[in-house]
Design an enzyme around this catalytic site. Structure first.
Site, PDB file in Angstrom:
ATOM      1  N   GLU A  61      -5.853   1.629  -1.531  1.00 27.80           N
ATOM      2  CA  GLU A  61      -6.470   3.227  -1.326  1.00 27.80           C
ATOM      3  C   GLU A  61      -5.085   4.004  -1.520  1.00 27.80           C
ATOM      4  O   GLU A  61      -4.270   3.664  -0.869  1.00 27.80           O
ATOM      5  CB  GLU A  61      -7.205   3.272  -0.053  1.00 27.80           C
TER       6      GLU A  61
ATOM      7  N   TYR B 276       1.051   3.237  -9.482  1.00 28.22           N
ATOM      8  CA  TYR B 276      -0.282   2.589  -9.605  1.00 28.22           C
ATOM      9  C   TYR B 276      -0.654   2.762 -11.180  1.00 28.22           C
ATOM     10  O   TYR B 276      -1.255   1.653 -11.742  1.00 28.22           O
ATOM     11  CB  TYR B 276      -1.205   2.964  -8.557  1.00 28.22           C
TER      12      TYR B 276
END
Length: 159
Positions: free
Chosen positions: A114, A126
């Site tokens: 998250e 990411y």
């Protein structure tokens, strides 16, 4: 046998030790509005299903860390934090690559995380590592200004 991975600028990555709990709590509190206490980090370090990886120098000064939770054939990146003076120098990328390598030795086939939707540096990292958005959690993160932030749930296939 001690696990070690190379990192930039003379750092290396290794598993966290109980003595690291205080430093991890301090580093986490610098990076997040709601830091976690030393006791929680001590418990995570002691638990086999929450490995923590630290990027440190030869004198064991910690520049950053990443923590996973292993559950069956999945893993979750619980948190990652890099000391502000070490940011934008490849420490987070090195930590992620070390945990990917270590996850090859587990049954985990997918890694979830998250991230705050308003964290461009983390989102860039990411994306570079092949994570894709799975869903959103509106108002998930508390902030000092009282305005909650949206969390993006992201995943990456391992293998």
């Amino acid at each position: 046998m001690m696990k070690l991975w190379m990192a930039p600028l003379g750092l290396h990555i290794e598993p966290a030790e109980p003595i690291d709990a205080e430093t991890l709590a301090e580093l986490h509190a610098r990076g997040f509005y709601r830091g976690w206490p030393r006791e929680e980090f001590a418990a995570y370090i002691a638990a086999p299903d929450t490995p923590i990886y630290v990027a440190c120098d030869a004198k064991r000064r910690i520049a950053g860390f990443a923590m996973l939770r292993l559950v069956a054939d999945a893993a979750e990146l619980i948190t990652i934090a890099v000391d502000p003076k070490w940011r934008k120098k490849g420490v987070g990328l090195a930590l992620m690559r070390a945990l990917f390598e270590d996850l090859r030795m587990t049954p985990a086939r997918q890694l979830f995380l998250e991230v705050a939707a308003d964290n461009p540096a983390a989102l860039k990292l990411y994306a570079k590592l092949g994570f894709a958005k799975v869903s959103e959690r509106q108002g998930y993160y508390a902030r000092a200004d009282g305005l909650p932030a949206t969390a993006l749930v992201m995943a990456r296939v391992l293998g």
